[in-house]
Scaffold this active site. Structure first.
Site, mmCIF file in Angstrom:
data_model
loop_
_atom_site.group_PDB
_atom_site.id
_atom_site.type_symbol
_atom_site.label_atom_id
_atom_site.label_comp_id
_atom_site.label_asym_id
_atom_site.label_seq_id
_atom_site.Cartn_x
_atom_site.Cartn_y
_atom_site.Cartn_z
ATOM 1 N N GLU A 48 121.083 28.408 90.175
ATOM 2 C CA GLU A 48 119.837 28.794 89.513
ATOM 3 C C GLU A 48 118.735 27.831 89.935
ATOM 4 O OE1 GLU A 48 117.943 28.307 85.081
ATOM 5 O OE2 GLU A 48 120.040 28.918 85.197
ATOM 6 N N LYS A 131 121.893 33.483 77.338
ATOM 7 C CA LYS A 131 121.838 32.030 77.475
ATOM 8 C C LYS A 131 121.670 31.387 76.102
ATOM 9 C CE LYS A 131 118.843 28.462 79.485
ATOM 10 N NZ LYS A 131 117.719 28.225 80.417
#
Length: 212
Positions: A48, A131
């Site tokens: 990421e 998340k």
């Protein structure tokens, strides 16, 4: 609402299988290519690139060319639909945000959530992974308690998770964990790539241990 019992999309399935998303965050993205090579060599298959890093979009494009198709490259700290559009155009195959509220996206989007209400709202909206952020202060026990009434929710804790915590979070029911500083350290700003390799192997081994 998306059927959460359905199989994950290929990108999310890659993240779930690997158990780790390496979060690359630094003042500039200049060192991300070298860091990515080390992480992937150790067995990390999801990276990421945070948009707060200068040159993040160029780094995403470069990593897509640099790495094999078995590695998924996403954009993090995506706060607006314009951020998302730019990241996808650069080659991001997933998007991560500390918050929710973005419109529909052409790639998997993992919104941030903290409370049970926020987690369930994201789940009902059909996001493949959610998340849990910031997770470090909550601890694995929070996730275990959360999954009691919400067993079908696929959660990726991120923020404040140390290497020694990986197995605990996965055992508590996490699909994967997001790891930033404790994994990457200062490797993106001139720090030791040898030390990074050791940390990455430790993280990958922790996933294998938790799932053995």
């Amino acid at each position: 609402m998306t059927d959460q019992r359905a199989p994950l999309d290929p990108v999310s399935a890659t993240i779930a299988a690997g158990g780790i998303v390496a979060v690359l965050r630094a003042p500039t993205a200049d060192g991300f290519a070298a860091v990515a090579d080390v992480l992937v060599a150790a067995g990390v298959t999801a990276l990421e690139v945070t948009l707060t890093s200068r040159g993040a979009l160029e780094a995403i494009s470069g990593l897509r060319r640099q790495l094999s198709d078995g590695v998924v490259i996403g954009a993090g700290t995506v706060l607006t639909d314009d951020d998302a559009k730019a990241a996808v155009e650069a080659g991001a195959t997933f998007l991560v945000s500390p918050v929710s509220g973005l419109g529909p996206q052409p790639v998997p989007f993992y919104p941030g959530a903290f409370s049970p209400t926020e987690v369930f709202a994201a789940h009902r909206a059909g996001h493949p992974l959610i998340k849990l952020f910031p997770a470090g202060g909550l601890g694995p026990g929070y996730l275990k308690d959360l999954r009691g009434p919400l067993p079908d929710v696929k959660i990726m804790p991120t923020g404040g998770i140390g290497l020694e915590d990986i197995a605990k979070w996965l055992t508590a029911g996490a699909v994967a964990v997001g790891l930033g500083g404790p994994l990457v350290g200062d490797a993106a700003t001139g720090g030791s790539l040898t030390a990074l390799a050791a940390r990455a192997r430790r993280a990958v081994d922790a996933v294998a241990f938790a799932r053995s």
